[in-house]
Scaffold this motif. Structure first.
Motif, mmCIF file in Angstrom:
data_model
loop_
_atom_site.group_PDB
_atom_site.id
_atom_site.type_symbol
_atom_site.label_atom_id
_atom_site.label_comp_id
_atom_site.label_asym_id
_atom_site.label_seq_id
_atom_site.Cartn_x
_atom_site.Cartn_y
_atom_site.Cartn_z
ATOM 1 N N VAL A 169 0.838 -1.281 -0.052
ATOM 2 C CA VAL A 169 0.033 -0.035 0.015
ATOM 3 C C VAL A 169 0.667 1.273 -0.040
ATOM 4 O O VAL A 169 0.196 2.221 -0.396
ATOM 5 C CB VAL A 169 -1.068 0.166 1.049
ATOM 6 C CG1 VAL A 169 -1.987 -0.659 0.923
ATOM 7 C CG2 VAL A 169 -0.372 -0.105 2.451
ATOM 8 N N CYS A 170 2.146 1.026 0.221
ATOM 9 C CA CYS A 170 2.829 2.292 0.366
ATOM 10 C C CYS A 170 3.709 2.412 -0.879
ATOM 11 O O CYS A 170 3.837 3.471 -1.536
ATOM 12 C CB CYS A 170 3.638 2.366 1.553
ATOM 13 S SG CYS A 170 4.706 3.753 1.748
ATOM 14 N N CYS A 171 4.558 1.409 -1.312
ATOM 15 C CA CYS A 171 5.499 1.386 -2.404
ATOM 16 C C CYS A 171 5.004 0.686 -3.572
ATOM 17 O O CYS A 171 5.625 0.738 -4.831
ATOM 18 C CB CYS A 171 6.651 1.096 -1.966
ATOM 19 S SG CYS A 171 6.831 -0.911 -1.852
ATOM 20 N N ALA A 172 3.873 -0.213 -3.676
ATOM 21 C CA ALA A 172 3.248 -1.041 -4.695
ATOM 22 C C ALA A 172 4.291 -2.123 -4.971
ATOM 23 O O ALA A 172 3.745 -2.893 -5.975
ATOM 24 C CB ALA A 172 2.889 -0.051 -5.976
ATOM 25 N N GLN A 173 5.322 -2.382 -4.420
ATOM 26 C CA GLN A 173 6.081 -3.538 -4.729
ATOM 27 C C GLN A 173 5.283 -4.604 -4.368
ATOM 28 O O GLN A 173 4.421 -4.681 -3.417
ATOM 29 C CB GLN A 173 7.523 -3.341 -3.999
ATOM 30 C CG GLN A 173 8.386 -2.283 -4.248
ATOM 31 C CD GLN A 173 9.686 -2.660 -4.340
ATOM 32 O OE1 GLN A 173 10.156 -3.701 -4.618
ATOM 33 N NE2 GLN A 173 10.483 -1.571 -4.514
ATOM 34 N N THR A 174 5.834 -6.034 -4.727
ATOM 35 C CA THR A 174 4.940 -7.140 -4.389
ATOM 36 C C THR A 174 5.066 -7.556 -3.010
ATOM 37 O O THR A 174 6.301 -7.325 -2.095
ATOM 38 C CB THR A 174 5.570 -8.402 -5.269
ATOM 39 O OG1 THR A 174 7.164 -8.496 -5.085
ATOM 40 C CG2 THR A 174 5.438 -8.019 -6.858
ATOM 41 N N SER A 175 3.842 -8.200 -2.608
ATOM 42 C CA SER A 175 3.949 -8.754 -1.204
ATOM 43 C C SER A 175 3.190 -10.074 -1.329
ATOM 44 O O SER A 175 2.437 -10.395 -2.158
ATOM 45 C CB SER A 175 3.093 -7.601 -0.407
ATOM 46 O OG SER A 175 2.183 -8.427 0.639
ATOM 47 N N ASP A 176 3.290 -11.057 -0.193
ATOM 48 C CA ASP A 176 2.830 -12.317 -0.486
ATOM 49 C C ASP A 176 1.633 -12.350 0.679
ATOM 50 O O ASP A 176 0.898 -13.524 0.691
ATOM 51 C CB ASP A 176 3.902 -13.203 -0.153
ATOM 52 C CG ASP A 176 4.906 -13.307 -1.026
ATOM 53 O OD1 ASP A 176 4.676 -13.233 -2.307
ATOM 54 O OD2 ASP A 176 5.877 -13.394 -0.835
ATOM 55 N N GLN A 177 1.500 -11.450 1.469
ATOM 56 C CA GLN A 177 0.216 -11.617 2.468
ATOM 57 C C GLN A 177 0.016 -10.441 2.947
ATOM 58 O O GLN A 177 0.722 -9.455 3.180
ATOM 59 C CB GLN A 177 0.993 -12.429 3.726
ATOM 60 C CG GLN A 177 -0.071 -12.885 4.689
ATOM 61 C CD GLN A 177 0.774 -13.115 6.036
ATOM 62 O OE1 GLN A 177 1.783 -13.653 5.977
ATOM 63 N NE2 GLN A 177 0.033 -13.169 7.302
ATOM 64 N N ARG A 178 -1.241 -10.339 3.405
ATOM 65 C CA ARG A 178 -1.908 -9.075 3.982
ATOM 66 C C ARG A 178 -1.249 -9.044 5.488
ATOM 67 O O ARG A 178 -1.281 -9.904 6.126
ATOM 68 C CB ARG A 178 -3.374 -8.880 3.832
ATOM 69 C CG ARG A 178 -3.890 -8.914 2.401
ATOM 70 C CD ARG A 178 -5.372 -8.654 2.419
ATOM 71 N NE ARG A 178 -5.720 -8.705 1.011
ATOM 72 C CZ ARG A 178 -6.043 -7.458 0.404
ATOM 73 N NH1 ARG A 178 -5.972 -6.445 0.982
ATOM 74 N NH2 ARG A 178 -6.353 -7.638 -0.870
ATOM 75 N N VAL A 179 -1.302 -7.718 5.788
ATOM 76 C CA VAL A 179 -0.963 -7.811 7.350
ATOM 77 C C VAL A 179 -1.998 -6.629 7.820
ATOM 78 O O VAL A 179 -2.792 -6.121 7.018
ATOM 79 C CB VAL A 179 0.479 -7.030 7.526
ATOM 80 C CG1 VAL A 179 1.243 -7.994 7.021
ATOM 81 C CG2 VAL A 179 0.521 -5.571 7.005
ATOM 82 N N VAL A 180 -2.064 -6.551 9.055
ATOM 83 C CA VAL A 180 -3.147 -5.688 9.641
ATOM 84 C C VAL A 180 -2.444 -4.411 10.294
ATOM 85 O O VAL A 180 -1.621 -4.306 11.036
ATOM 86 C CB VAL A 180 -3.892 -6.264 10.926
ATOM 87 C CG1 VAL A 180 -4.915 -5.427 11.633
ATOM 88 C CG2 VAL A 180 -4.603 -7.770 10.687
#
Lengths: 506, 506
Positions: A490-501
């Motif tokens: 949500v900040c840099c748009a780079q890839t991520s594998d999981q949502r965090v809270v």
């Protein structure tokens, strides 16, 4: 505009949430500020609540093989310095004992005397002092696992304090365990998190998310910190208990070594885990309303208050007899494994009496007057419903069903809190929506806003700290139960594998 | 000369009593010295004992209407100074907090920083800080009586420490009550002394004498101090609990005022009363022998240990199954209102295993081997009897009778202690006999001598202090139950109306 209903607490949550919190603590008779900076006085109603919470936790600890012990209040400065990150994390909030007596000074007043050769720190947490004992108690793999817990007071000097949530002195338990393998220590770390979640959800009726802290939010000196996070009614998160896998960091600092079955020598793997009076703050902000606190029956200091209604002197004796017999009958019943707790309030102060108990959050209020006696009935109000909603009920049926009603209140409180959390949790993708979610619409008078954002994070501390600086929002946890899912930070748009809270937090 | 029997503790009580005490504490696994000067680490076996003692006391307090609360660890210096005698009594042993953080000093080490404007005292007792709360909570006679207790740690900086008996930090409870009349406060002072005596005699199997302290031995600031005094096996007295009538002294110091029904304003009458981990020291020295401690069943951390005897591998499984079933059957029984506590010790360390439990003082040891299984029997040893005395007993009969055996042990311990005290108590008249009673025969190697002298005292502080200086003997108490009797003071021969109890003391 609809006429505003009068509430027992002013201001309401909507009007000024932080001030509502202070007022509700005061009105509920749980605790109060003390003349000692940042410390609180826990009053009987609040302390009994803490006793119930701590006995429930204690039983759960013991069921997993943990034993209680007690270690010194004071930690020599050189002990605290043994783990570099650890001392760095606590140096700014240490109460320091430098003298051991008082003497008459030049102007006749008493002044500190008898300077100590080494200052003593009032424990902010006890890894280093307990580690010293562990290093003596452990010599072989046969001494492991070592599973110890301590109930104690700790001191962390706070500049901005709030009762139960952040006080210079608080009560807590701290568990400390040592193991022969990393895997076993990690399993214990998780096991104790599950105990905290069990307490929060089943006893406090407070739904929580179990997760892992990001590196930036870890306990000073830990390899991994697990947490339970709950949503308060201002939609902020409250960390309600943490469990740390300490790797061999503290074993190395305290020289906790053991001989393996193969006669080699290794450092033990340790854990620590704590929960505190802060949970009472969580309970208040999870269930409290504009009339006061609402105490979940499982941990309530008392379950039922009986309010005798005596309008003329001739009624006094028969009403008192009826009420005492009712109290005795109720106390013979059990709820959640304990005798039902019954208070009888004979004060002659009119309507103020019922409101006292509403503010104190007792689960069930029962009025008994001459008419009820004639009908062999009681007049019943539940704290989880409106204060105007009162029901007549057959006296014997009430005695029989009291445990069922209490359990229903317990369940309703949990469901209400869970619905609230779900209502204010969002899966948010994209920076714009994320920033909007956490930005008040009117910065002049910030209303309650935001909630839990389940969003993607690339894993970088840069993005984490930018979000913290710009929005005051932190990663509350990386949920243990979340599904793997591809997405963009949500900040840099780079890839991520999981949502965090993400959330604002206490 | 008879061959000396080997004992588990060296030296024996007879050989060197103070050193026996240190060794028995260590061997029993109750507690140990900590690296922090004068503080102790209470190990699980000792802490569980404390939990049992404190829960029993707590139940008794609550049955008299007392409620628990919690007050700050720190006391501002000016609070402590509000009562002149009080501060004078504690000034020499105060741990003083002077700073609230740590900073890197010139040589890179951490040093105290953030000096406090007013030093804080780590509570040695809480009359003044609790008095401050009472002054806010009480405004009318309707608020009285106020009956509060706190479970807490306290710090009294001691130069010569001994585990449980005299440590810089200890755990205790302190009760504080406020009343509308002197008579009611005095009655409460006595009521709480009776609670302590009940605990000592019925739970700890420790006979005590209830009495009043002489003025010189009073709590600093009190009008009257009541005490329970027990005799240890070196014939010294141990003060095991005290209850103070504070008059209006602390109410005046803390401005605890109330409006009477007649609308006048008066100072409240207050009491305070405390018992601490010191009672564990009393328990050790009342029942311990040359093989270790002996724990009275009512407060034992566990009641029965099962010791499986496995001499060949084929026996392992059937013995384990028999033992587990036995443990479960025993745990289903109750003793003194609680499930019987059973330990199973599977360690493969030979005879050392049984001796571990002898030293730890567990009431009943049970060996179970293949032969016992064949006979459906158990092989039983009681800690109150010789370690060689073991009895075979039918398995089912043992399960049924375990509570009876435990109660018999409890009673035997009490009787033995009472007989010991009676044996070493004397009515002594005349100075010569009195001085002889308290003078060791060989001053080079002072043997255990003396005991409780029931003797006449004229009431003067001169005589009291002369006896203290010359013999190291103090007035333990002026017994509440003693008969009036005319006599002559053992020091000055002047008239006296009652015997008092003199002894050397801890």
């Amino acid at each position: 505009m609809a006429k505003k209903e009068k509430t027992a607490i002013t201001p309401t949550r909507e009007e000024d949430y932080p001030e509502w919190y202070q007022q509700v603590v005061k009105a509920s008779d749980l605790a109060e500020r003390s003349p000692v900076r940042g410390c609180m006085v826990i009053k009987p109603w609040g302390y009994t609540l803490w006793e119930n919470i701590s006995r429930s936790l204690d039983d759960m600890f013991k069921a997993t093989g943990v034993k209680n012990a007690y270690f010194p209040l004071f930690i020599p400065l050189n002990f605290l310095q043994r783990e570099a990150d650890h001392v760095e994390g606590f140096a700014k909030e240490c109460a320091v004992v430098t003298h051991h007596r008082l003497e008459k000074g030049p102007d006749g007043d008493l002044v500190p005397a008898g300077p100590l050769t080494e200052p003593l720190i009032v424990r902010p947490t006890s890894e280093t002092i307990i580690g010293e004992s562990f290093s003596k108690w452990i010599s072989s793999y046969r001494d492991l696992p070592l599973l110890i817990n301590q109930w104690a007071n700790v001191v962390r000097w706070e500049m901005r304090t709030r009762i139960f949530l952040r006080t210079s002195e608080f009560l807590w338990q701290e568990g400390h365990t040592a193991h022969a393998t990393a895997a076993e220590a990690e399993q214990r770390t998780r096991m104790m998190l599950d105990v905290y979640a069990d307490l929060a959800e089943n006893d406090l009726a407070m739904p929580v998310i179990k997760g892992r802290k990001s590196a930036a939010e870890r306990f000073p000196g830990a390899v991994d910190t697990l947490t339970i996070e709950a949503m308060m009614q201002d939609r902020k998160a409250l960390q309600a208990g943490t469990s740390h896998f300490l790797g061999q960091n503290f074993a190395r600092a305290s020289q906790i070594r053991f001989q393996t079955p193969e006669a080699t020598e290794e450092f033990a793997w340790t854990t620590s885990w704590g929960a505190s009076t802060r949970m009472i703050g969580g309970l208040i902000m999870t269930h409290g309303d504009d009339d006061g606190i609402v105490v979940p029956p499982k941990v309530a200091p008392a379950h039922i208050v009986l309010l005798p209604i005596v309008r003329k002197e001739a009624d006094r004796e028969p009403v008192a007899a009826y009420v005492e017999a009712l109290a005795a009958a109720l106390r013979d019943r059990t709820y959640a494994g304990k005798a039902i707790g019954v208070e009888v309030d004979n004060r002659d102060i009119g309507g103020a009496r019922g409101w006292d108990w509403i503010r104190k959050g007792i689960p069930i209020r029962v009025e008994v007057g001459p008419r009820d006696i004639a009908n062999q009935a009681v007049f019943l109000a539940r704290r989880d419903k409106s204060h105007r909603e009162k029901t007549a009920m057959d006296r014997n049926r009430f005695v029989d069903e009291a445990p069922v009603i209490l359990e229903d209140i317990q369940r309703q409180l949990y469901e209400k809190a869970r619905t609230f959390r779900e209502t204010h949790s969002r899966r948010i993708d994209g920076k714009k929506d994320f920033w909007a979610f956490f930005t008040p619409k009117n910065p002049e008078a910030p209303e309650i806003h935001g909630g839990f954002a389940w969003s993607h994070w690339c894993g970088s501390e840069d993005c984490e700290s930018r979000i913290k600086e710009e929005l005051g929002v932190t990663i509350r946890c990386i949920p243990l139960a979340a599904e793997p899912e591809k997405g963009g930070c949500v900040c840099c748009a780079q890839t991520s594998d999981q949502r965090v809270v993400f959330a604002k937090a206490y």
